[in-house]
Design a protein around this motif. Sequence first.
Motif, PDB file in Angstrom:
ATOM      1  N   SER A 146     -78.593  32.825  68.426  1.00 42.92           N
ATOM      2  CA  SER A 146     -77.637  33.212  67.364  1.00 42.92           C
ATOM      3  C   SER A 146     -78.027  32.547  66.302  1.00 42.92           C
ATOM      4  O   SER A 146     -78.851  31.857  66.367  1.00 42.92           O
ATOM      5  CB  SER A 146     -76.322  32.837  67.970  1.00 42.92           C
ATOM      6  OG  SER A 146     -75.986  33.158  69.196  1.00 42.92           O
ATOM      7  N   ALA A 147     -77.115  32.585  65.224  1.00 43.37           N
ATOM      8  CA  ALA A 147     -77.318  31.755  63.948  1.00 43.37           C
ATOM      9  C   ALA A 147     -76.735  30.350  64.341  1.00 43.37           C
ATOM     10  O   ALA A 147     -76.002  30.018  65.249  1.00 43.37           O
ATOM     11  CB  ALA A 147     -76.487  32.548  62.857  1.00 43.37           C
ATOM     12  N   THR A 158     -72.804  32.121  60.464  1.00 44.86           N
ATOM     13  CA  THR A 158     -72.152  33.443  60.135  1.00 44.86           C
ATOM     14  C   THR A 158     -71.148  33.499  59.369  1.00 44.86           C
ATOM     15  O   THR A 158     -70.929  34.214  58.431  1.00 44.86           O
ATOM     16  CB  THR A 158     -71.866  34.240  61.570  1.00 44.86           C
ATOM     17  OG1 THR A 158     -73.193  34.032  62.442  1.00 44.86           O
ATOM     18  CG2 THR A 158     -71.511  35.582  61.555  1.00 44.86           C
ATOM     19  N   GLU A 217     -79.432  34.977  61.873  1.00 41.71           N
ATOM     20  CA  GLU A 217     -80.204  34.885  62.918  1.00 41.71           C
ATOM     21  C   GLU A 217     -81.879  35.044  62.751  1.00 41.71           C
ATOM     22  O   GLU A 217     -82.537  34.399  63.498  1.00 41.71           O
ATOM     23  CB  GLU A 217     -79.897  36.165  63.950  1.00 41.71           C
ATOM     24  CG  GLU A 217     -78.873  35.860  64.846  1.00 41.71           C
ATOM     25  CD  GLU A 217     -77.347  35.668  64.558  1.00 41.71           C
ATOM     26  OE1 GLU A 217     -77.185  36.010  63.147  1.00 41.71           O
ATOM     27  OE2 GLU A 217     -76.331  35.639  65.126  1.00 41.71           O
ATOM     28  N   PHE A 256     -77.441  39.912  68.096  1.00 40.68           N
ATOM     29  CA  PHE A 256     -76.398  39.981  67.297  1.00 40.68           C
ATOM     30  C   PHE A 256     -76.895  41.345  66.256  1.00 40.68           C
ATOM     31  O   PHE A 256     -76.310  42.005  65.691  1.00 40.68           O
ATOM     32  CB  PHE A 256     -75.891  38.814  66.401  1.00 40.68           C
ATOM     33  CG  PHE A 256     -75.033  39.207  65.325  1.00 40.68           C
ATOM     34  CD1 PHE A 256     -73.757  39.989  65.825  1.00 40.68           C
ATOM     35  CD2 PHE A 256     -75.004  38.571  64.107  1.00 40.68           C
ATOM     36  CE1 PHE A 256     -72.777  40.030  64.861  1.00 40.68           C
ATOM     37  CE2 PHE A 256     -74.073  38.613  63.149  1.00 40.68           C
ATOM     38  CZ  PHE A 256     -72.968  39.194  63.156  1.00 40.68           C
ATOM     39  N   ARG A 310     -69.008  40.511  66.176  1.00 40.77           N
ATOM     40  CA  ARG A 310     -69.092  39.234  66.241  1.00 40.77           C
ATOM     41  C   ARG A 310     -69.268  38.784  67.693  1.00 40.77           C
ATOM     42  O   ARG A 310     -68.615  39.343  68.619  1.00 40.77           O
ATOM     43  CB  ARG A 310     -67.908  38.606  65.819  1.00 40.77           C
ATOM     44  CG  ARG A 310     -67.654  38.595  64.141  1.00 40.77           C
ATOM     45  CD  ARG A 310     -68.607  37.854  63.577  1.00 40.77           C
ATOM     46  NE  ARG A 310     -68.896  36.413  63.730  1.00 40.77           N
ATOM     47  CZ  ARG A 310     -68.439  35.335  63.219  1.00 40.77           C
ATOM     48  NH1 ARG A 310     -67.643  35.663  61.985  1.00 40.77           N
ATOM     49  NH2 ARG A 310     -68.732  34.100  63.477  1.00 40.77           N
ATOM     50  N   GLU A 311     -70.075  37.519  67.703  1.00 45.05           N
ATOM     51  CA  GLU A 311     -70.304  37.016  68.985  1.00 45.05           C
ATOM     52  C   GLU A 311     -71.349  38.023  69.880  1.00 45.05           C
ATOM     53  O   GLU A 311     -71.290  37.811  70.981  1.00 45.05           O
ATOM     54  CB  GLU A 311     -69.170  36.649  69.931  1.00 45.05           C
ATOM     55  CG  GLU A 311     -68.243  35.906  69.058  1.00 45.05           C
ATOM     56  CD  GLU A 311     -68.822  34.320  68.960  1.00 45.05           C
ATOM     57  OE1 GLU A 311     -69.807  33.842  69.535  1.00 45.05           O
ATOM     58  OE2 GLU A 311     -68.379  33.911  67.722  1.00 45.05           O
ATOM     59  N   GLY A 312     -71.871  38.866  69.185  1.00 38.75           N
ATOM     60  CA  GLY A 312     -72.691  39.963  69.805  1.00 38.75           C
ATOM     61  C   GLY A 312     -73.934  39.706  70.312  1.00 38.75           C
ATOM     62  O   GLY A 312     -74.743  40.323  71.132  1.00 38.75           O
ATOM     63  N   SER A 313     -74.515  38.277  70.219  1.00 42.31           N
ATOM     64  CA  SER A 313     -75.801  37.850  70.807  1.00 42.31           C
ATOM     65  C   SER A 313     -75.724  38.098  72.304  1.00 42.31           C
ATOM     66  O   SER A 313     -76.942  38.061  73.024  1.00 42.31           O
ATOM     67  CB  SER A 313     -76.280  36.339  70.375  1.00 42.31           C
ATOM     68  OG  SER A 313     -76.026  36.203  68.794  1.00 42.31           O
TER      69      SER A 313
HETATM   70  N1  ASP Z   1     -73.864  34.721  65.008  1.00 43.68           N
HETATM   71  C1  ASP Z   1     -72.946  35.738  65.469  1.00 43.68           C
HETATM   72  C2  ASP Z   1     -71.626  35.145  65.461  1.00 43.68           C
HETATM   73  O1  ASP Z   1     -71.355  34.251  65.058  1.00 43.68           O
HETATM   74  C3  ASP Z   1     -73.376  36.270  66.513  1.00 43.68           C
HETATM   75  C4  ASP Z   1     -73.166  35.264  67.938  1.00 43.68           C
HETATM   76  O2  ASP Z   1     -73.081  34.097  67.693  1.00 43.68           O
HETATM   77  O3  ASP Z   1     -73.361  35.909  69.101  1.00 43.68           O
HETATM   78  O4  ASP Z   1     -70.843  36.141  65.654  1.00 43.68           O
END
Ligand code: ASP
Length: 420
Positions: A37-38, A43, A122, A188, A202-205
């Motif tokens: 992820s980032a 993000t 990312e 992501f 969001r949080e798609g990794s």
């Molecule tokens: N960087 C993205 C986010 O903060 C994806 C992830 O963290 O999974 O949503």
Amino acid sequence: MKVFKFGGASINSVERIQNVGKILQSFSGEKILIIISAMGKTTNALEKVVDAFFEGRNDDALKLFEQVKEQHLNTLKYLTPLSWQQAENHLKDFFTEIEWLLHDKAVREYDYYYDQIVCSGELLSTAMMSDYLNEINIKNKWIDVRDIIRTDDNFRDAAIDWMYTQQKVTDIIEPLFNTVDIVITQGFIGATDENESTTLGREGSDYSAAIFANLLNAESQTIWKDVEGVMNADPKQFADATFIDALSYTEVIEMAYYGAQVIHPKTIKPLQNKNIPLHVRCFLQPELAGTIISNKTDHKLPPIIVVKDKQVLMELSSKDFSFVGENGISDLYELFATIKIKPNLTQTGAISILCCLDDRPDKIERLALAASELFDVQVKKDLTLLTIRHYTREKFDELTKDKTILLTQRTTETVQVLMY
Ligand code: ASP
Ligand code: MG
């Protein structure tokens, strides 16, 4: 082959990036695809860049982006003293891409720009990680995932083109493992057939990692987090949260559906479909086994608690005292689909429908306006939706004590309460 996913918290400082290197050293000789992820809160920072740009505040957008740049360059210089120049150039390529855009004027929709800008988090973190690992002699190959993951153009919540992506995984990713053990790519993000960047939510990794695990027929997927594994409640909200060592796919998909922040809700299906176990482990204590999520049935589970704040209760009543009936309900669900909003809970009565939704102000406003053509609409905000799976009377009483309950729904497994 294994798939590892490292989230933002696991790479948010020089020390943590070095820690990832140590974890990988302990797996030396294994083939691993790494999804990253980032860094940290990048993000969120990039979302502010998008807002400024979209509001026509180009100078602010560039200034905010400058902070993101500096943070990455400052981290990089401690990680790659030997190959500094080359590593810096990698990052600069991505900086330039974004800065060009930030000088423009927005002529397309917000979500499009969101994806073009936010995807850089990312790209930067993975480039940095790859260069660092090469510097410490962990040979690896960096891949731009936008050449692999093809999506539709539903920006910010893009859907995967599985056939195309499978082809690219077979043609490009698999052969790489003949020459290196480690391949690094971004979570992501993906791209459309017109090479526009997209994001998967969001949080798609976690989900990206599961896509690769599925398409590579991986032996397992591991998500490295800052907690021991999956807990029965958010330890930040509940000091007595307890660790769970094994869970079924079904339990986790339910938890994620109800809003538990453990794992991205779309992650489980690609793994379950190929029976690939998912490990949730702690990057700070890699000696611990963590939680394993698999097709095994659950043994006795503790009550699992999910709290969702910022909920809205929308009450839709028929305008003339007629039954809401199936037409009223299907009209309402059509609105949900058009506006792309999903109720977290619904209850139907004779002349009214109650639904609980996340408070996305733009969407709630659109929904209330459109629904008011069909119903009398009332909206209550600032509510909490509590879900307890495997509930007990005591847990229920403890968590609802001193609360005003507006709505309760229960099955043998799960109780949900909307309250304030
Ligand atoms: N960087 C993205 C986010 O903060 C994806 C992830 O963290 O999974 O949503
Ligand atoms: Mg993250």
